[in-house]
Scaffold this motif. Sequence first.
Motif, PDB file in Angstrom:
ATOM      1  N   UNK A 141      63.924  16.302  -8.963  1.00  0.00           N
ATOM      2  CA  UNK A 141      63.092  15.998  -7.809  1.00  0.00           C
ATOM      3  C   UNK A 141      61.611  16.146  -8.107  1.00  0.00           C
ATOM      4  N   UNK A 142      61.317  16.900  -9.133  1.00  0.00           N
ATOM      5  CA  UNK A 142      59.917  17.150  -9.440  1.00  0.00           C
ATOM      6  C   UNK A 142      59.215  15.860  -9.840  1.00  0.00           C
ATOM      7  N   UNK A 143      58.172  15.523  -9.063  1.00  0.00           N
ATOM      8  CA  UNK A 143      57.422  14.315  -9.384  1.00  0.00           C
ATOM      9  C   UNK A 143      58.072  13.027  -8.900  1.00  0.00           C
ATOM     10  N   UNK A 144      59.106  13.134  -8.080  1.00  0.00           N
ATOM     11  CA  UNK A 144      59.774  11.923  -7.608  1.00  0.00           C
ATOM     12  C   UNK A 144      58.815  11.061  -6.799  1.00  0.00           C
ATOM     13  N   UNK A 145      59.002   9.771  -6.911  1.00  0.00           N
ATOM     14  CA  UNK A 145      58.207   8.810  -6.142  1.00  0.00           C
ATOM     15  C   UNK A 145      58.369   9.097  -4.640  1.00  0.00           C
ATOM     16  N   UNK A 146      57.264   9.165  -3.938  1.00  0.00           N
ATOM     17  CA  UNK A 146      57.299   9.557  -2.529  1.00  0.00           C
ATOM     18  C   UNK A 146      58.118   8.615  -1.659  1.00  0.00           C
ATOM     19  N   UNK A 147      57.962   7.327  -1.917  1.00  0.00           N
ATOM     20  CA  UNK A 147      58.699   6.348  -1.111  1.00  0.00           C
ATOM     21  C   UNK A 147      60.202   6.546  -1.266  1.00  0.00           C
ATOM     22  N   UNK A 148      60.619   6.766  -2.513  1.00  0.00           N
ATOM     23  CA  UNK A 148      62.041   6.966  -2.766  1.00  0.00           C
ATOM     24  C   UNK A 148      62.523   8.232  -2.077  1.00  0.00           C
ATOM     25  N   UNK A 149      61.716   9.275  -2.155  1.00  0.00           N
ATOM     26  CA  UNK A 149      62.089  10.545  -1.535  1.00  0.00           C
ATOM     27  C   UNK A 149      62.288  10.381  -0.033  1.00  0.00           C
ATOM     28  N   UNK A 150      61.328   9.743   0.624  1.00  0.00           N
ATOM     29  CA  UNK A 150      61.431   9.542   2.071  1.00  0.00           C
ATOM     30  C   UNK A 150      62.696   8.758   2.413  1.00  0.00           C
ATOM     31  N   UNK A 151      62.986   7.746   1.604  1.00  0.00           N
ATOM     32  CA  UNK A 151      64.190   6.947   1.876  1.00  0.00           C
ATOM     33  C   UNK A 151      65.449   7.781   1.765  1.00  0.00           C
ATOM     34  N   UNK A 152      65.484   8.628   0.762  1.00  0.00           N
ATOM     35  CA  UNK A 152      66.660   9.480   0.575  1.00  0.00           C
ATOM     36  C   UNK A 152      66.772  10.469   1.733  1.00  0.00           C
ATOM     37  N   UNK A 153      65.610  11.004   2.149  1.00  0.00           N
ATOM     38  CA  UNK A 153      65.612  11.948   3.270  1.00  0.00           C
ATOM     39  C   UNK A 153      66.107  11.254   4.526  1.00  0.00           C
ATOM     40  N   UNK A 154      65.718   9.998   4.710  1.00  0.00           N
ATOM     41  CA  UNK A 154      66.134   9.279   5.915  1.00  0.00           C
ATOM     42  C   UNK A 154      67.644   9.103   5.953  1.00  0.00           C
ATOM     43  N   UNK A 155      68.232   8.853   4.775  1.00  0.00           N
ATOM     44  CA  UNK A 155      69.694   8.736   4.718  1.00  0.00           C
ATOM     45  C   UNK A 155      70.341  10.032   5.173  1.00  0.00           C
ATOM     46  N   UNK A 156      69.790  11.150   4.686  1.00  0.00           N
ATOM     47  CA  UNK A 156      70.344  12.448   5.051  1.00  0.00           C
ATOM     48  C   UNK A 156      70.104  12.741   6.524  1.00  0.00           C
ATOM     49  N   UNK A 157      68.970  12.230   7.037  1.00  0.00           N
ATOM     50  CA  UNK A 157      68.685  12.422   8.457  1.00  0.00           C
ATOM     51  C   UNK A 157      69.748  11.731   9.296  1.00  0.00           C
ATOM     52  N   UNK A 158      70.112  10.526   8.893  1.00  0.00           N
ATOM     53  CA  UNK A 158      71.133   9.781   9.617  1.00  0.00           C
ATOM     54  C   UNK A 158      72.467  10.510   9.608  1.00  0.00           C
ATOM     55  N   UNK A 159      72.684  11.285   8.562  1.00  0.00           N
ATOM     56  CA  UNK A 159      73.942  12.031   8.480  1.00  0.00           C
ATOM     57  C   UNK A 159      73.828  13.384   9.159  1.00  0.00           C
TER      58      UNK A 159
END
Lengths: 179, 249
Positions: A141-159
């Motif tokens: 996760x260190x240095x991950x692209x912000x856009x990708x991170x937000x997208x992944x978080x959104x998936x988890x939010x939906x769950x």
Amino acid sequence: MQKLGDFKLPHFFNYPPYFTLQPVRETREKQVQLWKDLILDYCRTQKIFVLGLEEEFPLFSNPVIERTLSHEAREAFLSALVSEGRAEWLDKGHRKCRILWHRIQDWADSILKFVKDNGFEDSVMTVEEIRSGIESRGTELHGIDRTILIRALKILEQKGKLAIFKGTSADDEGVKFSV
Amino acid sequence: MRRRPGIGGLQTAAAARDQYRLLGENVAKLRTDLMKEQLATFRSQLEEFARKHKNDIRKNPAFRSQFHEMCAKVGVDPLASNKGFWAELLGIGDFYYELGVQIVEICLSTRPLNGGLIDLQELCKLLRQKRKHDREAVSEDDCLRAISKLKTLGSGFEVISAGKKKLVRSVPTELKKDHNEILELAQAQGYVTVDEVERRLSWTHGRAIDALDTLLDEGLAMIDDGHSDGKRRYWFPCVSSISSFGADS
């Protein structure tokens, strides 16, 4: 074997014809497959998230054999990655490409693991902390692209695993976990 | 026998001819019998030899190759059948069978890269890498024997010569003489240009393009338009070492 820093380059990278888009379908398919794998591999080990087609990217040319991929070839290989869901074009002109060497779902799993490993099941953090905080060091996760991170978080939010909310500062968001 | 005139004389002459003929046949039969006996002795000595040197035959490719030659001279083919004395004694049938299977595997896995044509030396090298942990060493002679066995099974395998190299073909593609000549030409640098083909082989432009296009279509050649001199090069993976594509200027 030739290396780019620590990265071991595959043998085909030293064979001139692989830098020319092959006209024969079967040969082209093999060529595209080899390049797709190489791009994903390299980006994963170097943690590269975005490629600019017109920029100097080490894989696009091999000075040892004096060959460079044409723009058409670069676009062909990256388009193949896009078709497979392993990359996304950032612009209509196909000048920049985001590389998903991990799929978004894989990143979501990574986040869950990160949360469990650090006991953050009920915690609150900023998005920035997830990608650059002390706990992120040594993880993917260190240095991950912000856009990708937000997208992944959104998936988890939906769950229902977390909730994203606007933070105090204008450009950072916060995450409340409920894993 | 004294010749006598008249019918009696003729009958005697006929009887004499018959006797000579019989004698001749007997002598021939004796000779054949003798030879058969010698051959049988030689064969049993060969068997004795094989028994004694079983390990050397198994482990030493040069020794094994000479053993095969000896067998051939006596009319023995240790590989003729997987059963029987030879196969059981030496387990040689199994050895070549196993080699054959491994060769097929290598040819299939490299086919996407070289179009179904691979340099024999390259094949042997990959075979040795594959068999790293096996105690039996493998020579080019062994490869050729295994491939000739494959051939009798009708699997489409063939060894062809192109210039100094031997290439193993594992696809039904028929290589015409023109194609063969280009492959030979390509061995110097791993590639050819149209100009070169025209010049060195004294062909028309049309003939050169035709042959190169066919080789391209069959997956045996790849194009390279990246050289600074602007000339298109046709590269042939089968004459290069796949495991280490060299750089070229």
